[in-house]
Scaffold this motif. Sequence first.
Motif, PDB file in Angstrom:
ATOM      1  N   THR A  76       0.849  -1.193   0.000  1.00 12.26           N
ATOM      2  CA  THR A  76       0.000   0.000   0.000  1.00 12.26           C
ATOM      3  C   THR A  76       0.882   1.238   0.000  1.00 12.26           C
ATOM      4  O   THR A  76       2.088   1.161   0.230  1.00 12.26           O
ATOM      5  CB  THR A  76      -0.929   0.022   1.224  1.00 12.26           C
ATOM      6  N   GLU A  77       0.250   2.408  -0.223  1.00 14.25           N
ATOM      7  CA  GLU A  77       1.018   3.646  -0.273  1.00 14.25           C
ATOM      8  C   GLU A  77       0.492   4.728   0.659  1.00 14.25           C
ATOM      9  O   GLU A  77       1.261   5.554   1.133  1.00 14.25           O
ATOM     10  CB  GLU A  77       1.008   4.196  -1.707  1.00 14.25           C
ATOM     11  N   ARG A  78      -0.803   4.744   0.907  1.00  9.32           N
ATOM     12  CA  ARG A  78      -1.415   5.864   1.626  1.00  9.32           C
ATOM     13  C   ARG A  78      -1.980   5.485   2.994  1.00  9.32           C
ATOM     14  O   ARG A  78      -1.842   6.226   3.960  1.00  9.32           O
ATOM     15  CB  ARG A  78      -2.562   6.436   0.778  1.00  9.32           C
ATOM     16  N   ILE A  79      -2.611   4.354   3.088  1.00 11.23           N
ATOM     17  CA  ILE A  79      -3.392   3.993   4.262  1.00 11.23           C
ATOM     18  C   ILE A  79      -2.496   3.841   5.493  1.00 11.23           C
ATOM     19  O   ILE A  79      -1.350   3.414   5.400  1.00 11.23           O
ATOM     20  CB  ILE A  79      -4.194   2.697   3.980  1.00 11.23           C
ATOM     21  N   GLY A  80      -3.043   4.216   6.668  1.00 15.16           N
ATOM     22  CA  GLY A  80      -2.298   4.113   7.911  1.00 15.16           C
ATOM     23  C   GLY A  80      -2.601   2.815   8.642  1.00 15.16           C
ATOM     24  O   GLY A  80      -3.536   2.081   8.304  1.00 15.16           O
ATOM     25  N   PHE A  81      -1.833   2.547   9.692  1.00 14.34           N
ATOM     26  CA  PHE A  81      -1.978   1.308  10.456  1.00 14.34           C
ATOM     27  C   PHE A  81      -1.807   1.592  11.944  1.00 14.34           C
ATOM     28  O   PHE A  81      -1.051   2.490  12.334  1.00 14.34           O
ATOM     29  CB  PHE A  81      -0.915   0.282  10.033  1.00 14.34           C
ATOM     30  N   TYR A  82      -2.506   0.824  12.762  1.00 15.55           N
ATOM     31  CA  TYR A  82      -2.264   0.886  14.198  1.00 15.55           C
ATOM     32  C   TYR A  82      -2.616  -0.440  14.846  1.00 15.55           C
ATOM     33  O   TYR A  82      -3.424  -1.212  14.327  1.00 15.55           O
ATOM     34  CB  TYR A  82      -3.024   2.041  14.855  1.00 15.55           C
ATOM     35  N   THR A  83      -1.992  -0.728  15.966  1.00 14.51           N
ATOM     36  CA  THR A  83      -2.294  -1.928  16.735  1.00 14.51           C
ATOM     37  C   THR A  83      -3.440  -1.635  17.681  1.00 14.51           C
ATOM     38  O   THR A  83      -3.516  -0.571  18.279  1.00 14.51           O
ATOM     39  CB  THR A  83      -1.066  -2.389  17.525  1.00 14.51           C
ATOM     40  N   SER A  84      -4.337  -2.616  17.831  1.00  8.49           N
ATOM     41  CA  SER A  84      -5.531  -2.401  18.648  1.00  8.49           C
ATOM     42  C   SER A  84      -5.871  -3.660  19.453  1.00  8.49           C
ATOM     43  O   SER A  84      -6.723  -4.431  19.077  1.00  8.49           O
ATOM     44  CB  SER A  84      -6.718  -2.020  17.758  1.00  8.49           C
ATOM     45  N   VAL A  85      -5.184  -3.833  20.593  1.00  8.77           N
ATOM     46  CA  VAL A  85      -4.020  -3.079  21.032  1.00  8.77           C
ATOM     47  C   VAL A  85      -2.892  -4.058  21.364  1.00  8.77           C
ATOM     48  O   VAL A  85      -3.138  -5.217  21.671  1.00  8.77           O
ATOM     49  CB  VAL A  85      -4.301  -2.209  22.281  1.00  8.77           C
ATOM     50  N   THR A  86      -1.648  -3.539  21.310  1.00  3.92           N
ATOM     51  CA  THR A  86      -0.494  -4.328  21.705  1.00  3.92           C
ATOM     52  C   THR A  86      -0.448  -4.469  23.217  1.00  3.92           C
ATOM     53  O   THR A  86      -0.619  -3.492  23.952  1.00  3.92           O
ATOM     54  CB  THR A  86       0.800  -3.648  21.233  1.00  3.92           C
ATOM     55  N   LYS A  87      -0.212  -5.684  23.686  1.00  8.34           N
ATOM     56  CA  LYS A  87      -0.074  -5.943  25.125  1.00  8.34           C
ATOM     57  C   LYS A  87       1.341  -5.520  25.541  1.00  8.34           C
ATOM     58  O   LYS A  87       2.274  -6.308  25.575  1.00  8.34           O
ATOM     59  CB  LYS A  87      -0.339  -7.415  25.416  1.00  8.34           C
ATOM     60  N   LEU A  88       1.452  -4.264  25.870  1.00 11.14           N
ATOM     61  CA  LEU A  88       2.775  -3.651  25.985  1.00 11.14           C
ATOM     62  C   LEU A  88       3.628  -4.174  27.142  1.00 11.14           C
ATOM     63  O   LEU A  88       4.812  -4.445  26.943  1.00 11.14           O
ATOM     64  CB  LEU A  88       2.623  -2.128  26.087  1.00 11.14           C
ATOM     65  N   PRO A  89       3.104  -4.318  28.373  1.00  8.29           N
ATOM     66  CA  PRO A  89       4.009  -4.650  29.486  1.00  8.29           C
ATOM     67  C   PRO A  89       4.624  -6.041  29.414  1.00  8.29           C
ATOM     68  O   PRO A  89       5.510  -6.338  30.223  1.00  8.29           O
ATOM     69  CB  PRO A  89       3.097  -4.531  30.720  1.00  8.29           C
ATOM     70  N   ILE A  90       4.180  -6.899  28.493  1.00  4.13           N
ATOM     71  CA  ILE A  90       4.802  -8.221  28.395  1.00  4.13           C
ATOM     72  C   ILE A  90       5.955  -8.220  27.396  1.00  4.13           C
ATOM     73  O   ILE A  90       6.559  -9.256  27.147  1.00  4.13           O
ATOM     74  CB  ILE A  90       3.780  -9.310  28.023  1.00  4.13           C
ATOM     75  N   ARG A  91       6.274  -7.045  26.831  1.00  2.70           N
ATOM     76  CA  ARG A  91       7.370  -6.916  25.885  1.00  2.70           C
ATOM     77  C   ARG A  91       8.485  -6.063  26.492  1.00  2.70           C
ATOM     78  O   ARG A  91       8.208  -5.092  27.190  1.00  2.70           O
ATOM     79  CB  ARG A  91       6.873  -6.276  24.584  1.00  2.70           C
ATOM     80  N   HIS A  92       9.733  -6.389  26.174  1.00  4.96           N
ATOM     81  CA  HIS A  92      10.828  -5.559  26.669  1.00  4.96           C
ATOM     82  C   HIS A  92      10.828  -4.243  25.893  1.00  4.96           C
ATOM     83  O   HIS A  92      10.843  -4.245  24.651  1.00  4.96           O
ATOM     84  CB  HIS A  92      12.173  -6.259  26.488  1.00  4.96           C
ATOM     85  N   PRO A  93      10.818  -3.098  26.574  1.00  3.18           N
ATOM     86  CA  PRO A  93      10.610  -1.829  25.886  1.00  3.18           C
ATOM     87  C   PRO A  93      11.713  -1.431  24.918  1.00  3.18           C
ATOM     88  O   PRO A  93      11.442  -0.748  23.920  1.00  3.18           O
ATOM     89  CB  PRO A  93      10.480  -0.827  27.026  1.00  3.18           C
ATOM     90  N   VAL A  94      12.962  -1.822  25.170  1.00  3.69           N
ATOM     91  CA  VAL A  94      14.034  -1.442  24.249  1.00  3.69           C
ATOM     92  C   VAL A  94      13.912  -2.230  22.946  1.00  3.69           C
ATOM     93  O   VAL A  94      13.972  -1.658  21.851  1.00  3.69           O
ATOM     94  CB  VAL A  94      15.418  -1.650  24.883  1.00  3.69           C
ATOM     95  N   ILE A  95      13.721  -3.529  23.062  1.00  2.58           N
ATOM     96  CA  ILE A  95      13.569  -4.345  21.854  1.00  2.58           C
ATOM     97  C   ILE A  95      12.316  -3.921  21.094  1.00  2.58           C
ATOM     98  O   ILE A  95      12.331  -3.786  19.861  1.00  2.58           O
ATOM     99  CB  ILE A  95      13.496  -5.837  22.233  1.00  2.58           C
ATOM    100  N   PHE A  96      11.231  -3.676  21.841  1.00  2.00           N
ATOM    101  CA  PHE A  96       9.992  -3.293  21.166  1.00  2.00           C
ATOM    102  C   PHE A  96      10.105  -1.898  20.565  1.00  2.00           C
ATOM    103  O   PHE A  96       9.542  -1.625  19.501  1.00  2.00           O
ATOM    104  CB  PHE A  96       8.813  -3.374  22.135  1.00  2.00           C
ATOM    105  N   ALA A  97      10.843  -0.999  21.210  1.00  2.00           N
ATOM    106  CA  ALA A  97      11.062   0.331  20.631  1.00  2.00           C
ATOM    107  C   ALA A  97      11.782   0.218  19.292  1.00  2.00           C
ATOM    108  O   ALA A  97      11.517   0.990  18.352  1.00  2.00           O
ATOM    109  CB  ALA A  97      11.878   1.193  21.591  1.00  2.00           C
ATOM    110  N   LYS A  98      12.697  -0.740  19.184  1.00  2.00           N
ATOM    111  CA  LYS A  98      13.376  -0.957  17.901  1.00  2.00           C
ATOM    112  C   LYS A  98      12.375  -1.398  16.839  1.00  2.00           C
ATOM    113  O   LYS A  98      12.429  -0.937  15.684  1.00  2.00           O
ATOM    114  CB  LYS A  98      14.480  -2.014  18.066  1.00  2.00           C
ATOM    115  N   GLU A  99      11.447  -2.266  17.191  1.00  2.00           N
ATOM    116  CA  GLU A  99      10.422  -2.700  16.247  1.00  2.00           C
ATOM    117  C   GLU A  99       9.519  -1.534  15.855  1.00  2.00           C
ATOM    118  O   GLU A  99       9.193  -1.348  14.674  1.00  2.00           O
ATOM    119  CB  GLU A  99       9.596  -3.826  16.861  1.00  2.00           C
ATOM    120  N   VAL A 100       9.107  -0.753  16.843  1.00  2.00           N
ATOM    121  CA  VAL A 100       8.204   0.376  16.593  1.00  2.00           C
ATOM    122  C   VAL A 100       8.852   1.398  15.674  1.00  2.00           C
ATOM    123  O   VAL A 100       8.250   1.850  14.689  1.00  2.00           O
ATOM    124  CB  VAL A 100       7.788   1.029  17.926  1.00  2.00           C
ATOM    125  N   THR A 101      10.068   1.784  15.982  1.00  2.00           N
ATOM    126  CA  THR A 101      10.733   2.806  15.168  1.00  2.00           C
ATOM    127  C   THR A 101      11.043   2.283  13.774  1.00  2.00           C
ATOM    128  O   THR A 101      10.926   3.012  12.786  1.00  2.00           O
ATOM    129  CB  THR A 101      12.017   3.296  15.850  1.00  2.00           C
TER     130      THR A 101
END
Length: 294
Positions: A76-101
């Motif tokens: 795709t080229e235009r459409i946006g995406f979001y997670t609804s919702v990611t279970k955040l506290p079960i993920r390590h924030p540094v590794i997940f920040a790398k995925e997010v960015t």
Amino acid sequence: MKFTASVAMVDPSFYAPLARAAEEAGYDGISVPDSICYPRESESRYPYTPDGSREFLENKPFVEPMVAIATMAAVTERIGFYTSVTKLPIRHPVIFAKEVTSLAVITGNRFHLGVGTSPWPDDYEVVGLPWEGRSRRFDECIAIIRGLAGGDYFEYHGRFYEVPPIKLNPAPSGPVKILVGGHSKALLRRAAAFGDGWIGAGMAFDELARVTARLRELRLECGRGELPFEIHATGAESFTADGVRRLAELGVTHTGGGFGRFSGYQHERDTETLQEKVDALRRYADEVIAEVRG
């Protein structure tokens, strides 16, 4: 009003063609749910079904949301995406920040991060984390992800996480919006205090009216009443143009429809074909989106 298509619990081979169809039909975004695993034995309840049953999830396919979004973004080229919702506290924030960015960069800033805490202790147990303290862990995860997404050196010293000065490269050219999902008082307060928006789940109109009013109050209390804020909500009103207008009057900014006749809450296997799902997306676009936009 912006319109979202949910791509969930479908044949994994449907993700890419459904994303293309949603973009062609004029949808603004696609939401993707998160589910790590299904335990054989559990006493946990599901907060979004009338009887708390979660058995409908047992044999439903859940592609890891970051993988699913990367797949759909590539076609795709235009459409946006979001997670609804990611279970955040079960993920390590540094590794997940790398995925997010990384996902924000790859998609050209078309990715928003929807986060929640998970209602099930099972999710914490299987990754070796305690159920207790999840709210504080949630706050620290968000702070670390926001900090690392900025592109500069960032460090963090909290109760659960110690992060020395580090930098992630590449970093997105703009901030990654963080949307907080959940109906509890604590999650509503978090959405108002540091979220860029809130995601609801299957809420009746009267209840949604109370929640949107409460979010406005909380944002004013936090001194954030004038900042942009998204409210994502889908309910019975979402499926008619007049209903969508009623949602807009409450302050809802994103809603959706066009999911076909199959409901993910059913225990049965999804037998809808890809073409049937595409047809449902297009029908909703023709009957609702086009009328709302005039």
